[in-house]
Design an enzyme around this catalytic site. Sequence first.
Site, PDB file in Angstrom:
ATOM      1  N   HIS A 267       0.858  -1.184   0.000  1.00 49.49           N
ATOM      2  CA  HIS A 267       0.000   0.000   0.000  1.00 49.49           C
ATOM      3  C   HIS A 267       0.890   1.229   0.000  1.00 49.49           C
ATOM      4  O   HIS A 267       1.924   1.258   0.653  1.00 49.49           O
ATOM      5  CB  HIS A 267      -0.906   0.013   1.234  1.00 49.49           C
ATOM      6  CG  HIS A 267      -2.041   0.986   1.103  1.00 49.49           C
ATOM      7  ND1 HIS A 267      -3.214   0.665   0.466  1.00 49.49           N
ATOM      8  CD2 HIS A 267      -2.170   2.271   1.500  1.00 49.49           C
ATOM      9  CE1 HIS A 267      -4.023   1.711   0.488  1.00 49.49           C
ATOM     10  NE2 HIS A 267      -3.411   2.700   1.106  1.00 49.49           N
TER      11      HIS A 267
ATOM     12  N   ASP B 239     -13.424   3.803   8.457  1.00 51.55           N
ATOM     13  CA  ASP B 239     -12.461   4.530   7.637  1.00 51.55           C
ATOM     14  C   ASP B 239     -13.130   5.139   6.411  1.00 51.55           C
ATOM     15  O   ASP B 239     -12.770   6.242   5.997  1.00 51.55           O
ATOM     16  CB  ASP B 239     -11.300   3.628   7.191  1.00 51.55           C
ATOM     17  CG  ASP B 239     -10.307   4.408   6.332  1.00 51.55           C
ATOM     18  OD1 ASP B 239      -9.764   5.401   6.842  1.00 51.55           O
ATOM     19  OD2 ASP B 239     -10.112   4.067   5.157  1.00 51.55           O
TER      20      ASP B 239
ATOM     21  N   ARG C 229     -12.299  13.589   6.121  1.00 40.83           N
ATOM     22  CA  ARG C 229     -10.961  14.206   6.156  1.00 40.83           C
ATOM     23  C   ARG C 229     -10.683  14.952   4.862  1.00 40.83           C
ATOM     24  O   ARG C 229     -10.075  16.014   4.855  1.00 40.83           O
ATOM     25  CB  ARG C 229      -9.893  13.136   6.393  1.00 40.83           C
ATOM     26  CG  ARG C 229      -9.877  12.608   7.809  1.00 40.83           C
ATOM     27  CD  ARG C 229      -9.046  11.337   7.905  1.00 40.83           C
ATOM     28  NE  ARG C 229      -7.692  11.545   7.476  1.00 40.83           N
ATOM     29  CZ  ARG C 229      -6.951  10.618   6.849  1.00 40.83           C
ATOM     30  NH1 ARG C 229      -7.434   9.428   6.594  1.00 40.83           N
ATOM     31  NH2 ARG C 229      -5.718  10.890   6.491  1.00 40.83           N
TER      32      ARG C 229
HETATM   33  N1  URA Z   1      -4.309   6.317   1.958  1.00 38.27           N
HETATM   34  C1  URA Z   1      -5.264   5.922   2.827  1.00 38.27           C
HETATM   35  O1  URA Z   1      -5.863   4.855   2.690  1.00 38.27           O
HETATM   36  N2  URA Z   1      -5.545   6.729   3.871  1.00 38.27           N
HETATM   37  C2  URA Z   1      -4.890   7.902   4.065  1.00 38.27           C
HETATM   38  O2  URA Z   1      -5.177   8.564   5.024  1.00 38.27           O
HETATM   39  C3  URA Z   1      -3.896   8.310   3.149  1.00 38.27           C
HETATM   40  C4  URA Z   1      -3.624   7.483   2.091  1.00 38.27           C
END
Ligand code: URA
Length: 434
Positions: free
Chosen positions: A90, A168, A175
């Site tokens: 990732h 998330d 965010r």
């Molecule tokens: N990638 C993600 O999944 N979350 C973040 O906060 C930044 C990059």
Amino acid sequence: MTGFDAPTVIKAKRDGGRLSDDAIDWVIGAYTRGEVGDEQMAALLMAIFLRGMTGGEITRWTAAMINSGPRLDFSDLRRDGARVRLVDKHSTGGVGDKITIPLAPIIVACGGTVPQASGRGLGHTGGTLDKLESIPGFSGELSVAAIRAQLGQVGAAIFAAGELAPADRKLYALRDITATVDSLPLIASSIMSKKLAEGAESLVLDVKSGSGAFLTDPEEAAALAATMVELGAGYGVPTRALLTDMSVPLGRMVGNAVEIAESVEVLAGGGPDDVVELTLALAAEMLDLAGLDGRDPADTLADGSAMDAYRALIRAQGGDPDAALPIGACRETVTAGEAGVMGDIDALAVGMAVWRLGAGRTVPGAAVQAGAGLEIHRRPGEPVSAGQPLFTLFTDTAEKLGPALAELDGAWTVGQRPPPPRKLILGRVEEEKS
Ligand code: URA
């Protein structure tokens, strides 16, 4: 859990306090269920952005996000009777970062299995799913049963996180519109909640610094890497990170479909040197961590086996790897006023230009333009003659060209001397052995 309320939790963090484990569990759970409002969570995010979190708080916040949804487990999967090695990578997000697209097929060609929960664009950075969905027919919306079947049959699946870490999903969107993306605890928990829920057994992270990264400072990026490596270890998922430069865009193409085209060039054995270098470096780390040392990843690009794996992956998710890729009908080319050498190109400015062309979102959940993007004709250090094209911008919406061109203003130079050489791979972080 009872006895908590949002204003008290927000105030505790606003005043620099440490949130208790129970407060964190409560606020993440209540926000996911819609009992804490976006305006309250936005205030808490800003307090976290300004005050930070301790290691213990980050660990608990990540665990609460993982626990907001299911944790996938593919450890019983077998291919040809043998247990599969589930490994993923990732990136913390960059400009022109298309690495997953050639990387996942390389790992498959080397015998690995890649379950990848992937994201959409965030701020000025592109999202792998937005790029892949520019391929006619391709869908990243897969059920868990479809992911499992695909991992067994083609060895990789790249999918929207869906039900994984639903906290998330909400926080990520919030965010993006509240200027709280570039925060170490929020990035670490966002990435690791998805990665620890997706079923990978080992993980390699590409942690970027430089103008086009969320954390521009290399030291802060190294701290982010160390935090994520520790979070992985805490869950029994061996995790390693490469620290990489994101001061200039990766490759020549930035956008959605244009990045697919460049990834296919890499899979065909060509492509820009920096994209190939980073792809192979991450592949080597993934194969090492997964205990797969049978093949040199570069060979899979030379012999076509990574391309075969790519085509199988795209087809399995409904895409047509032979279909023409969309390209924006409205174009503008920036040319050089004088001869010289191309200097550095600012990654953030290019990311913002491509976002303004329509490759990213201004409103959560909005559609992106598959054909929006930018081609860099001359990369840093390459010779330039007067009048030569330097950048071409593509979009479906002519009015977007002006604001995108304005972002590029002052973001590049043509000089008489090449810019100082830049290292792409700056370092490596791995788990401390006790
Ligand atoms: N990638 C993600 O999944 N979350 C973040 O906060 C930044 C990059």
